[in-house]
Design an enzyme around this catalytic site. Structure first.
Site, PDB file in Angstrom:
ATOM      1  N   THR A 161       0.869  -1.191   0.000  1.00  0.00           N
ATOM      2  CA  THR A 161       0.000   0.000   0.000  1.00  0.00           C
ATOM      3  C   THR A 161       0.903   1.237   0.000  1.00  0.00           C
ATOM      4  OG1 THR A 161      -0.271  -0.261   2.398  1.00  0.00           O
ATOM      5  CG2 THR A 161      -2.053  -1.067   0.995  1.00  0.00           C
ATOM      6  N   LYS A 187       4.180  -6.846   4.108  1.00  0.00           N
ATOM      7  CA  LYS A 187       3.909  -5.457   3.781  1.00  0.00           C
ATOM      8  C   LYS A 187       3.560  -4.744   5.062  1.00  0.00           C
ATOM      9  CE  LYS A 187       0.423  -3.480   3.343  1.00  0.00           C
ATOM     10  NZ  LYS A 187      -0.446  -2.570   4.217  1.00  0.00           N
ATOM     11  N   THR A 198      -0.985  -2.664  10.741  1.00  0.00           N
ATOM     12  CA  THR A 198      -1.507  -2.836   9.398  1.00  0.00           C
ATOM     13  C   THR A 198      -0.431  -3.482   8.574  1.00  0.00           C
ATOM     14  OG1 THR A 198      -2.683  -1.937   7.540  1.00  0.00           O
ATOM     15  CG2 THR A 198      -0.951  -0.618   8.344  1.00  0.00           C
ATOM     16  N   GLU A 284       6.097   4.962   7.402  1.00  0.00           N
ATOM     17  CA  GLU A 284       5.736   6.068   6.517  1.00  0.00           C
ATOM     18  C   GLU A 284       6.558   7.315   6.828  1.00  0.00           C
ATOM     19  OE1 GLU A 284       1.164   4.705   5.587  1.00  0.00           O
ATOM     20  OE2 GLU A 284       1.558   6.000   7.294  1.00  0.00           O
ATOM     21  N   ASN A 406      -0.277  10.637   5.511  1.00  0.00           N
ATOM     22  CA  ASN A 406      -1.547  10.244   6.115  1.00  0.00           C
ATOM     23  C   ASN A 406      -2.624  11.331   6.051  1.00  0.00           C
ATOM     24  OD1 ASN A 406      -1.357   7.437   7.431  1.00  0.00           O
ATOM     25  ND2 ASN A 406       0.614   8.385   7.860  1.00  0.00           N
ATOM     26  N   THR A 411      -6.807  10.343  -0.909  1.00  0.00           N
ATOM     27  CA  THR A 411      -6.841  11.161  -2.117  1.00  0.00           C
ATOM     28  C   THR A 411      -5.552  11.103  -2.910  1.00  0.00           C
ATOM     29  OG1 THR A 411      -6.150  13.060  -0.787  1.00  0.00           O
ATOM     30  CG2 THR A 411      -8.511  12.753  -1.149  1.00  0.00           C
TER      31      THR A 411
END
Length: 411
Positions: A161, A187, A198, A284, A406, A411
């Site tokens: 992702t 992942k 996640t 991230e 995040n 979007t």
């Protein structure tokens, strides 16, 4: 293929890791249309019913695919296939989401000509959206038809992702005079926090081992690896680690009394630990991997709680990003990690630099401590001097990019 021998020579690390290296496994990854352009649907397929085990997220909003997989493995502890989609998590989708997960399982079973309970299913991505099932079902036909021994890299890409890279590990070990291979892919980049996050992890092996022993091994290993990482303190709805053992290596069945059990356990643990560290490093927006080692605890639970608290502290993570040797944040996190520690006995080192001795500031070179925090891997050592137990946790720094990623995830 380059191979590196481990320090204890218990197993060999294969640099060109492939989830399909263990005998009997094929894999594939395709673009089905769940995402705009990237690969978004993958499968791992075994030539025989593989011994299977899994661990799942502790989040109360457990996604429907996890429930379907639990049901599948619960029938006989065997799987022949595992299908994964990325882009949409199929979480918080109610009865429709559950039926969609069943439909993915049923379609895969029909394509392979196997019972539905031999198929596992999982999804990852945006929560609260329904899967475009026509695209998914059409994609499953391609995935099954295209699965091959060289399909591991495509599978590894299909499950991503916000990850910036694939995460793969492979080792081999000699068990009963037979070569046994263990491989893993994962992942995970955000919404990473114990227990589970996640993240998705897949481990394959060609070892002979029954479901109960594999399940016990996976539970124990997860506690020491995947449950010891954090990125942002958010525990996801879709997390899962699954292990599949084809049994095609030809060794005698593995169990705790087997002469080579510790060797296999060590190799299996290495695969999971390296995957966990790769997830933490790819947090991230992250620029550094943080490794916190706690020793001198009165219990393993104490050591784990404190290590997790430190590596999960937003203030510690921010200090690492800024290369600021603010050791007070480390002590603070240790103190709320387990309030029964003795403050007067705690020592802290940043790499080789001692910054706290007996709960008080040590004399140290500020520039040297700051330099430690600029390394790609930042090592923090905390000695509690209360006992003999220890634990290690992994995380990453907290950067401006984490907020950017995040703030616009959908979007």
């Amino acid at each position: 293929m380059s191979i590196q021998l481990t320090a204890k020579s218990l197993f060999e690390v294969v640099q060109d890791a492939k989830i399909t290296s263990p005998r009997g496994f094929t894999a594939a990854g395709v673009h089905s249309g769940v995402k705009r352009k990237s690969l978004d649907l993958g499968a791992i397929i075994c030539a025989v019913p593989a011994t299977a085990a899994a661990v799942y997220t502790t989040n109360a909003f457990q996604a429907p695919p996890l429930k379907v997989t639990q049901e599948s493995i619960g029938v006989e502890g065997k799987l022949k296939a595992f299908v994964v989609n990325s882009g949409i998590a199929n979480a918080c989708t109610g009865e429709r989401g559950l039926q969609d997960a069943y439909q993915m399982r049923q379609k895969t079973a029909e394509l392979l000509g196997i019972p539905p309970h031999q198929v596992g299913v999982v999804s990852t991505g945006v929560i609260g959206e329904y899967l475009p099932m026509e695209k998914v079902l059409n994609g499953l036909e391609r995935v099954v038809n295209e699965a091959e021994t060289e399909g591991g890299e495509l599978f590894a890409k299909s499950i991503l992702t916000t990850d910036t890279c694939t995460k793969k590990v492979e080792v081999s070990a000699e068990i009963d005079g037979k070569e046994v291979k263990i491989a893993g892919v994962a992942k995970g980049s955000g919404m990473i926090h114990p227990n589970m996050a996640t993240m998705l992890g897949f481990v394959t092996t060609d070892a002979v081992i029954d479901p109960n022993h594999l399940q016990s091994l996976l539970w124990q290993t997860t506690d020491e690896t995947f449950n010891m990482i954090t990125v942002d303190g958010d525990c996801s709805t879709n997390d899962m680690v699954v292990a599949m053992a084809s049994g095609l290596a030809g060794n005698h069945p593995l169990h705790p009394q087997h002469p080579d059990w510790k060797k296999f356990q060590s190799a299996f643990s290495y695969v999971c630990q390296e995957l966990a560290k790769k997830i933490a490093r790819d947090g991230e927006g992250a620029t550094r991997l943080i490794e916190v080692k706690v020793d001198g605890a009165s219990s393993v639970e104490m050591a784990r709680k404190i290590a997790k608290s430190i590596v999960g502290s937003s203030l510690v993570k921010s200090a690492v990003f800024g290369a600021d040797a603010n050791w007070g944040r480390i002590l603070c996190a240790a103190g709320y990690g387990d309030p029964i520690i003795s403050p007067d006995s705690v020592d802290v080192c940043l790499g080789p630099v001692s910054v706290v001795k007996g709960g008080l500031p040590a004399e140290y070179d500020e520039a040297a401590a700051s330099e430690v925090l600029k390394q790609e891997k930042v090592e923090i050592y905390v000695s509690l001097n209360m006992g003999e137990q220890k634990a290690t946790a992994w995380g990453c720094d907290l950067t401006y990019d984490y907020v950017k990623i995040n703030a616009s995830y959908r979007t």
